[in-house]
Every structure is written in structure tokens, then in C-alpha cells.
Design a protein around this motif. Structure first.
Motif, mmCIF file in Angstrom:
data_model
loop_
_atom_site.group_PDB
_atom_site.id
_atom_site.type_symbol
_atom_site.label_atom_id
_atom_site.label_comp_id
_atom_site.label_asym_id
_atom_site.label_seq_id
_atom_site.Cartn_x
_atom_site.Cartn_y
_atom_site.Cartn_z
ATOM 1 N N PHE A 331 0.819 -1.203 0.000
ATOM 2 C CA PHE A 331 0.000 0.000 0.000
ATOM 3 C C PHE A 331 0.857 1.258 0.000
ATOM 4 O O PHE A 331 0.423 2.301 -0.501
ATOM 5 C CB PHE A 331 -0.922 0.000 1.222
ATOM 6 N N LEU A 341 -2.087 7.175 4.926
ATOM 7 C CA LEU A 341 -2.592 5.914 5.460
ATOM 8 C C LEU A 341 -2.975 6.020 6.928
ATOM 9 O O LEU A 341 -3.143 4.989 7.600
ATOM 10 C CB LEU A 341 -1.545 4.805 5.275
ATOM 11 N N VAL A 353 -7.325 4.446 -0.917
ATOM 12 C CA VAL A 353 -6.218 3.887 -1.691
ATOM 13 C C VAL A 353 -6.744 3.624 -3.097
ATOM 14 O O VAL A 353 -7.696 2.860 -3.280
ATOM 15 C CB VAL A 353 -5.682 2.588 -1.065
#
Length: 721
Positions: A331, A341, A353
Motif C-alpha cells: 500500500f 494511510l 487507496v
């Protein structure tokens, strides 16, 4: 490779008035799809915008239009507004005025501005409960989407310095759509277009979600300066010229022996700059652009010799913005900043995302795409309603209970060896394949419960949730196979050309004497592809129809009615007519490049059309055409609009002044690689009646064979006796 050339710089005239501009952003433009609200559970909201390096802010004004809850405690409720960390104003919120909307105008001091600016709104409020004031969603304040920020800026004269490139032509901090101005000779060669296309795709890669606009100017070697001044950009511009062909304004510039890049003052407006790309011949222009975008490190000064050969072709599906299919992707690779995040507060905006998947990813009969999810959070004091919810494209996928451990995610994913227990007890997250498209958004929403006993203490806003950057998505084992023609994939991702993000497997076909509009549409198409892939089109090849190999296996992007007409005349239109026949349009051309056939119309129309290449069964043609050359620009406007391009489907989109129509595909073909048995099962699954008949015949055949074997065995036994 770059070599700095030590020559005296061009000095701009300092004696002129610098212009000022006014820019305005509404809250909806800055916030996107986020809710413009702060409440007791999500008490902060931030909006960000940038400032260009060649403009200095002179101050700004914040216009607020808002309403708030009638249940707020009037004595303590307030809204704090900060700009880049500085407190601008604290507004009291009287409970007796909640029945109407409120307007407020605030000044933003010039000395508070930075390259990146952030407005933060914080609500300090409680709602009246039965016995006391409590922190709850009932304490809210919501802004109207028409609230806006207005900024006054003054243009600056920047130094002639290549080390800042791509600034000032493109500024990463500028959130508006950038516009680029290209100056080309009247007799434009394919090398001119290749160089311009590579450079524009580089800018489009940098611009990403902003999109780009391109304007083309032409110059002639003339003796009368006035005839050329009428068509010259009075802004930042990029000029291409050779020793033998140059604008009259640059007639005194010395010839060069190597491809050279200069940054100079615009000769008609001392405020702006010109990126001058000069070479002995047109081949050198392409080399200069390759050197500029591939080897920017070390560029310095006002001019440099830059020369580079075309880079090696890139493999398929190597686009930086696409999720890789040869290894797991973390990620942290999918977000711009690590802070993206993490979220603070009881119920803040979801962590988003973006997942750009290969458009031809074959997900049929797959149970899902696995994600190894790991997350951290402030542990609740006791087990409560604190949750992490996962959404894909606004559809709920899965929920997790936030435990006292403060860690959650996939099993057997311990990264800290000091832990003596395994906190990751949840199974890996599976995203159903049928919910995925080419462009997706994965949302992680942390919500924390806020408890207080008999109002003895106000819950603190000290909750944090974060998705671990080592969480990963794994597309290994997925094959590539997709039904064509499909203009939706082209309008959103540039497919099929974007399979090779450098366009090495694409021929761009354009008229030998293209108009400015045709060049601009061609630049819009390569910008679309570069913006979707994240890589500039370093291998783009522009050809004329008569130069195409009869055995070519490449895809074709055709721009302009003259190029399309020549292509169909040389290679035939059988594959196109297979599509048109289902709509009663077989053989008709007036929708593509002519208005003098069966239906005579006085108005213009433009079309995007896709069909199977007549040269290779697995190759595709996409043509951008119009009955009127000037109206061709409507295709650029369509491709730049996210909303309009999302509606594009089928094999043909027709644009008229009052209507957009999509014609669905009937004669389909497939591109990609798929194993034989999977391809057989996939195509048979589309015909369940046929499968039933085949199954029945196979069963009857099997029964007959078994009967024949047993009968033969019985006859032998009887004969033996």
C-alpha cells in the motif's frame, strides 16, 4: 546525458508592471467527494491548495456559508479556523441562531501563505443531552459547497534556470489544469510531432489527475514581423526549431551543432519564459526531448546540450500507476505520502487507496483478489462498537472489530519480533472480483466509540487508526484477456495502447499536413495514456498511411478525417462495417469524415470509433475524427471530462452540438493470452443452451459406449459357452 553550456544568460527587461491574478476554489472543488461537515465525533476538517513558484500570493479571502445543529450548548460551542497552523479566527456559535444559514468573510494574510497551504476547521462543541452536555454526532456544523477561497497573486519573473524544470511550465503545487503552448513550424514533420508528443506526455504524467490542455501555434520564416506576432503565445511556451527552420523572432540565434535546450525570456512578453528546443535537424529534436525527460538530473544554468537515443522498449503491463501482476504490491507504493494511510479522530474521513488495475485483467470464476491487510489503532479501554469498515467503489466488503491489542489484519504477518503472541487472528481480506473495474478506490473507515460515565469526563480526541504500509495486494496468477472493441477502456485508461506504456506497440496515424486541431487532439490522446499509466510515451511512432507495413501487428491510433479515410481506402473497411451493419450504418461515412452522402446535414459532428485491425486479428484501431476539422476539438473536451468519459461505451461515440450517443458493439473479438481450456470454458459459458445440448450428447454417447462394451462382453461370454 546532459552537458551544461557556459554562455551569457538572456536578461529580462525589469522595467514593466507585473500583472496580478485572482483565483477562486470552492470547497467542493477542494474536498472532492468528502462531506463538508465537522461534528462531535469528527471534529476537524482540512482543505489544501497550492501556490505556483512563479506567482507570489498577495493575500486572500475566505467566504464561509454554514449552518449548525440546534442542539449545541450555546455557552461553550465555537469554531476555530487555522491557516497553515496559524489561528485566523475563533467563531462563537449561538444556539438561538441555528434556524438560519450564516455567512462570514475572513482575510488570509499574505505572510501566512506557503507553497502548500492548508485550511483547518475545528469544532469545539457539545450537544444538550437529557441530563448534561455530551460529545455526539448531534453536535455538528456543515459548510455549503459554494463556500470558497479567493486568492490574489502577482506574477514573478523567474530566472533562466533549467534545474527547476518542469517549472515554470508545470508546477506540482498548482491544483488547476495546466495549459501548454507549443510553437511548431508551418511545415510540421513527424519528428516534430514525436518530440512534441513525448514532451507533452511527460507533462501529463506529472499532472496526473489534473489533466492537461494543449494549444498549438505555427510559425513561418517571413520578412514581415507583424504577420507572425498575431499568432504567438504571450505566456510560458515551448518552441521547436532547427538551424534551417526557425521563427522570425529567433532569426539572430546562432546555429547549433548538437541538440540544445535553452530557457529564455518570451520575446513578446518579458514576464514569461520560453523553453527553446533547438537541433541541427528534426532528428535532433527527438533526441533533445529524450535527453530532457530521461536525464534531468544535473541540468543547470540557462542552457544545456542534451542528447539521448530512444530508450529500450518497456515490457507490457509495466505502467507505474497500475498494480503489478508479477509481484505483490504494498500500500505504501499506492499512496503519495505515508500520512495518507493514517487518520485521527473518532470518525474521520476514510483512508482512500486508489487501485488502477490492468484493464484486461481476467477475473472470471476467480473467488477474489487477496489483500494482506495489517492495521494499527489506539486500543479501546473495553470492547465496544469501534470498527474498521472496508469498502471498494463505495460497496461494503468487510468489517473488523477494533480489539484491545491495538493491532489487526491478516494471519501470520508479525513484523515486530519482540511480540510474544500473534495478534493477527483475522483471515486475509478477499475483494470479490466482480466488484472491480479498471479504476477503483479502496476505502478504510475507522470509527471509534466515545464513552463517558455520567458526564464526569469529556472523551478526549486521542484516537488514531492507520493502515500499515506493508499491507499488500497480490495479482499474481491472473491472466490478461478482454472483449473488444471497448471505447470505455480507451476513454478511462487509454487501452489497448496503454498495455505498453511507452506506446512502442502503437502507430499514431495522422495526416501529412495536420491542422492545429488535429495535433492538439493527438496530444490529448497521448496525455490521456500517460496520465493513466504514469509513464511518458517515449516509444511513440507517428506514421503516414502509405508507410504502414501490410503485416503490422501493432495497434493504430488514427487522428483526423483525412488519415482515417486514407486508412480505410488502403486496407478496407470490412471490420468496421461488421460493427456498423448492426446499426443500419454499413457503408455510410458521413458520421466519420464526410457530410455529402445519404444524409446531408449542415451542422458538425465528431466521432470516436474502435474496430478490429484489418491487418491483425488481435490488434485494434481507435479513430478520432470529425466532419469539420475545427469540431474535432470536442473529442479533447470529452477525454478531459471525467464525468463524460465515464459514460463512453461500445465501439462508437458520436458527438453533436446537442447530443452524445454511444453505439454498442456486436461483432466482438478478444485480445490477450488465455490458456486453451480456460478460453474454451469461458466462451462456452456464454451459450448455456449449447452447453446443455453438448452435455446431453456427451452423456448419450457415453451411455451408448458403455452399453456397446457390456453388450460385446455379453456376446463373448455367450459365444464361449
Amino acid at each position: 546525458m546532459a552537458q551544461v553550456v557556459d554562455e551569457p544568460p538572456v536578461i529580462a527587461n525589469p522595467y514593466f508592471d507585473l500583472p496580478t491574478y485572482e483565483q477562486r476554489w470552492t470547497f467542493r472543488e477542494l474536498a472532492g467527494e468528502r462531506v463538508l461537515r465537522v461534528d462531535g465525533m469528527a471534529d476537524q476538517m482540512s482543505l489544501g491548495f497550492g501556490s505556483r513558484m512563479d506567482q507570489i500570493p498577495q493575500g486572500g479571502t475566505l467566504y464561509l456559508n454554514y449552518a449548525y445543529s440546534p442542539t449545541l450548548v450555546g455557552r461553550t460551542s465555537q469554531l476555530r479556523i487555522r491557516f497553515n497552523g496559524e489561528l485566523i479566527r475563533a467563531i462563537t456559535i449561538p444556539a438561538d441562531a441555528s434556524d438560519r444559514r450564516h455567512e462570514l468573510e475572513l482575510n488570509l494574510p499574505a505572510n501566512y501563505f506557503a507553497r502548500y497551504n492548508e485550511l483547518t476547521f475545528e469544532l469545539l462543541a457539545e450537544a444538550e443531552g437529557l441530563e448534561c452536555a455530551v460529545l455526539s454526532p448531534a453536535a455538528w456544523l456543515e459548510f455549503a459547497s459554494q463556500s470558497y477561497i479567493e486568492i490574489a497573486t502577482q506574477q514573478l519573473v523567474v530566472a533562466d534556470e533549467l534545474s527547476w524544470f518542469p517549472e515554470p511550465f508545470f508546477d506540482q503545487r498548482d491544483f488547476t489544469r495546466p495549459s501548454f503552448h507549443y510553437v511548431l513550424p508551418q511545415q510540421t514533420t513527424h519528428n516534430h510531432l514525436i518530440a512534441t508528443g513525448i514532451l507533452h506526455s511527460y507533462f501529463a504524467k506529472q499532472a496526473a489527475w489534473r489533466g492537461t490542455e494543449a494549444t498549438v501555434y505555427r510559425y513561418r520564416q517571413v520578412l514581415q514581423r507583424e504577420s507572425e506576432v498575431e499568432d504567438w503565445p504571450t505566456s510560458h511556451a515551448i518552441v521547436f526549431m532547427t538551424n534551417d527552420e526557425r521563427p522570425w523572432l529567433f532569426r539572430d540565434y546562432p546555429d547549433v551543432n548538437e541538440p540544445t535546450v535553452r530557457i529564455i525570456t518570451n520575446p513578446l512578453n518579458d514576464i514569461f519564459k520560453v523553453l527553446l528546443i533547438q537541433a541541427p535537424d528534426t532528428n535532433g529534436l527527438v533526441s533533445a526531448v529524450h535527453g530532457l525527460v530521461e536525464h534531468r538530473a544535473g541540468l543547470s544554468g540557462d542552457r544545456a546540450i542534451v542528447y539521448a537515443a530512444a530508450p529500450e522498449p518497456r515490457p507490457a503491463y509495466s505502467a507505474p500507476r497500475w498494480v503489478r501482476t508479477d509481484r505483490p504490491v504494498t500500500f505504501s507504493e499506492l499512496v503519495d505520502f505515508p500520512g495518507d494511510l493514517q487518520r485521527n479522530g473518532y470518525a474521520n474521513a476514510p483512508i482512500a487507496v486508489n487501485l488502477m488495475l490492468p484493464p484486461d485483467l481476467f477475473t472470471w470464476q476467480r473467488h477474489g483478489i487477496p489483500i494482506d491487510l495489517k492495521f494499527r489503532h489506539t486500543p479501546p479501554i473495553e470492547k465496544d462498537e469501534s470498527r474498521l469498515r472496508v469498502f471498494i467503489n463505495n460497496e461494503f466488503i468487510k468489517g473488523y472489530t477494533l480489539t484491545e491489542s491495538g493491532i489487526g489484519g491478516a494471519a501470520d504477518r508479525i513484523r515486530v519480533p519482540l511480540l510474544e503472541f500473534n495478534p493477527f487472528t483475522q483471515p486475509a481480506l478477499q475483494i470479490p472480483a466482480f466488484k472491480l473495474g479498471a479504476v477503483n478506490r479502496l476505502d478504510f473507515e475507522f470509527t471509534f466509540s466515545a464513552r463517558s460515565e455520567e458526564c464526569r469526563v469529556r472523551p478526549l480526541g486521542n484516537t488514531t487508526g492507520a493502515i500499515d504500509g506493508d499491507s499488500s495486494i497480490d495479482l499474481r496468477g491472473y491472466e490478461h484477456y478482454v472483449e473488444m472493441p471497448n471505447l470505455h477502456l480507451f476513454a478511462k485508461t487509454g487501452y489497448p495502447f496503454s498495455r505498453y506504456d511507452d506506446l512502442y506497440q502503437t502507430h499514431v496515424v495522422i495526416d501529412v499536413e495536420p491542422s492545429n486541431t488535429e495535433i492538439e487532439v493527438m496530444l490529448s490522446a497521448v496525455a490521456l495514456i500517460a496520465g493513466a499509466t504514469g509513464h511518458h510515451t517515449s516509444g511513440v511512432n507517428i506514421v503516414a498511411v502509405d508507410a504502414i507495413d501490410q503485416n503490422s501487428t501493432k495497434d493504430f491510433l488514427i487522428v483526423g478525417r483525412a488519415a482515417l479515410q486514407a486508412f480505410l481506402q488502403r486496407f478496407g473497411r470490412a471490420t468496421l462495417d461488421q460493427q456498423l451493419a448492426h446499426h443500419g450504418l454499413s457503408g455510410r461515412q458521413q458520421l466519420l469524415f464526410s457530410s455529402n452522402e445519404q444524409v446531408a446535414v449542415s451542422g458538425p459532428s465528431a466521432a470516436m470509433v474502435s474496430f478490429q485491425s484489418p491487418l491483425h486479428s488481435r490488434s485494434t484501431v481507435v479513430a478520432l475524427t470529425a466532419t469539420d476539422s475545427d469540431y474535432l476539438g470536442q473529442i479533447s473536451a470529452l477525454l478531459r471530462s471525467s464525468e463524460r468519459s465515464s459514460a463512453v461505451t461500445g465501439f462508437m461515440t458520436i458527438l453533436t452540438p446537442g447530443h452524445e450517443q454511444n453505439l454498442q458493439s456486436f461483432s466482438r473479438y478478444y485480445v490477450g493470452e488465455l490458456s486453451f481450456w480456460k478460453r474454451l470454458y469461458f466462451h462456452l459459458s456464454r451459450y448455456p443452451v449449447l452447453v446443455s445440448v453438448i452435455t446431453l450428447l456427451a452423456l448419450i454417447t457415453l451411455v451408448l459406449v458403455i452399453y456397446w462394451l457390456f453388450a460385446r462382453k455379453a456376446r463373448r461370454r455367450v459365444g464361449g459357452q
